[in-house]
Design a protein around this motif. Sequence first.
Motif, PDB file in Angstrom:
ATOM      1  N   LYS A 104      59.210  70.824  47.993  1.00  0.00           N
ATOM      2  CA  LYS A 104      60.264  71.272  47.078  1.00  0.00           C
ATOM      3  C   LYS A 104      60.252  70.570  45.726  1.00  0.00           C
ATOM      4  O   LYS A 104      60.881  71.057  44.768  1.00  0.00           O
ATOM      5  CB  LYS A 104      61.638  71.083  47.740  1.00  0.00           C
ATOM      6  N   ASN A 105      59.558  69.435  45.625  1.00  0.00           N
ATOM      7  CA  ASN A 105      59.557  68.672  44.381  1.00  0.00           C
ATOM      8  C   ASN A 105      58.170  68.096  44.094  1.00  0.00           C
ATOM      9  O   ASN A 105      57.432  67.766  45.021  1.00  0.00           O
ATOM     10  CB  ASN A 105      60.566  67.516  44.441  1.00  0.00           C
ATOM     11  N   SER A 158      51.332  69.698  50.336  1.00  0.00           N
ATOM     12  CA  SER A 158      52.591  69.470  51.047  1.00  0.00           C
ATOM     13  C   SER A 158      52.334  69.375  52.548  1.00  0.00           C
ATOM     14  O   SER A 158      51.295  69.802  53.053  1.00  0.00           O
ATOM     15  CB  SER A 158      53.584  70.598  50.752  1.00  0.00           C
ATOM     16  N   ASN A 172      50.684  78.284  45.298  1.00  0.00           N
ATOM     17  CA  ASN A 172      51.488  78.667  46.454  1.00  0.00           C
ATOM     18  C   ASN A 172      50.579  79.289  47.500  1.00  0.00           C
ATOM     19  O   ASN A 172      49.726  80.119  47.183  1.00  0.00           O
ATOM     20  CB  ASN A 172      52.568  79.671  46.043  1.00  0.00           C
ATOM     21  N   GLU A 221      61.367  70.604  40.342  1.00  0.00           N
ATOM     22  CA  GLU A 221      61.451  71.494  41.483  1.00  0.00           C
ATOM     23  C   GLU A 221      60.301  72.498  41.446  1.00  0.00           C
ATOM     24  O   GLU A 221      59.824  72.877  40.370  1.00  0.00           O
ATOM     25  CB  GLU A 221      62.798  72.224  41.486  1.00  0.00           C
ATOM     26  N   THR A 222      59.861  72.943  42.619  1.00  0.00           N
ATOM     27  CA  THR A 222      58.704  73.830  42.692  1.00  0.00           C
ATOM     28  C   THR A 222      59.071  75.305  42.757  1.00  0.00           C
ATOM     29  O   THR A 222      58.203  76.161  42.852  1.00  0.00           O
ATOM     30  CB  THR A 222      57.834  73.486  43.918  1.00  0.00           C
ATOM     31  N   GLU A 223      60.370  75.614  42.742  1.00  0.00           N
ATOM     32  CA  GLU A 223      60.811  77.005  42.725  1.00  0.00           C
ATOM     33  C   GLU A 223      61.640  77.250  41.472  1.00  0.00           C
ATOM     34  O   GLU A 223      62.281  76.349  40.934  1.00  0.00           O
ATOM     35  CB  GLU A 223      61.641  77.319  43.979  1.00  0.00           C
ATOM     36  N   ASP A 231      61.354  64.283  51.906  1.00  0.00           N
ATOM     37  CA  ASP A 231      62.456  65.144  51.474  1.00  0.00           C
ATOM     38  C   ASP A 231      62.758  65.030  49.981  1.00  0.00           C
ATOM     39  O   ASP A 231      63.729  65.605  49.492  1.00  0.00           O
ATOM     40  CB  ASP A 231      63.717  64.872  52.299  1.00  0.00           C
ATOM     41  N   ASN A 247      58.141  68.258  51.971  1.00  0.00           N
ATOM     42  CA  ASN A 247      58.738  69.572  52.186  1.00  0.00           C
ATOM     43  C   ASN A 247      58.354  70.586  51.106  1.00  0.00           C
ATOM     44  O   ASN A 247      58.781  71.739  51.148  1.00  0.00           O
ATOM     45  CB  ASN A 247      60.265  69.463  52.275  1.00  0.00           C
ATOM     46  N   LYS A 272      51.996  74.461  49.689  1.00  0.00           N
ATOM     47  CA  LYS A 272      51.870  74.245  48.251  1.00  0.00           C
ATOM     48  C   LYS A 272      50.845  73.136  47.976  1.00  0.00           C
ATOM     49  O   LYS A 272      50.767  72.152  48.723  1.00  0.00           O
ATOM     50  CB  LYS A 272      53.212  73.879  47.613  1.00  0.00           C
ATOM     51  N   TYR A 320      62.774  75.886  38.225  1.00  0.00           N
ATOM     52  CA  TYR A 320      61.927  74.714  37.966  1.00  0.00           C
ATOM     53  C   TYR A 320      62.696  73.607  37.239  1.00  0.00           C
ATOM     54  O   TYR A 320      62.237  73.038  36.261  1.00  0.00           O
ATOM     55  CB  TYR A 320      60.687  75.116  37.155  1.00  0.00           C
TER      56      TYR A 320
END
Length: 258
Positions: free
Chosen positions: A189-190, A137, A159, A206-208, A232, A187, A142, A211
């Motif tokens: 996030k994906n 990222s 992470n 999604e990375t959080e 984004d 970012n 990440k 998921y």
Amino acid sequence: NKAYSQISKEEIKKIEILEFPVKDLKVTKIPLWRIISSEGIVADLDISGNNKVMVFEHRQKEKSDIFLVNVGSEEAIMLDVGSGFHREPSIDYNGRNIVFTSKTEDYKEEIYLADLDEMKLINLSNHPEVDFQPDISDDATKVTFASERNKKSDIYLVNLKKSKPKNLVNFSNDKVSWDYFPKISGNGKNVVYVKEDARQSIRLKETESPYEEKILEEHGNYWYMSPEINRDGTRVVWSRAKKQESTAEKNIFLAYRS
């Protein structure tokens, strides 16, 4: 292609807390003209988000090395990580962290992080099976990569905090599919990747936790390749080819995410 299919939320069943071996990173400065005029080819070029640093693989018959070049400089910097095949570099926004695949005589492919601020080399995969296709990222928090450690190909997510890895998540954990070509949004996030099972698909995840995942396109008669995602996570592109035709005959598709 603006059609998205929502799929059920899938739990990430397996989280591995591993040791991440660290050693000092060494570099060697080489005039850029020597690389250009030498035998071999330049491959897998990537450029930092601030457009100031380029990274690439210089590929020869018996080895390949990772180089970075400050834009406008006549000098290249080689990551001095030993003999072998060092490939598939990906660089963060500021050009200070690089991930790449490394294969040596002693080890199968491993994923390494070269931290140029701390001058450290960190093994992010640390496993005897093959690991490949890393991507980092923009903020270097990440890293994703593909791995064959479960006798098939899965996508893993590392992470990081200040270049120190915290855990390794089996990001696409299931028993039947083969997953390839992970790319992470700037970012972090994906992640977009290709899933191969009875039907082929392009998936955005999604990375959080939890998921959440969406299918961007799915078909039983296509090969999907080379997905990319913007900073984004609102734009995804990929190529596809019909299975019965040459993979050289590809079409390009773009998905918009609101």
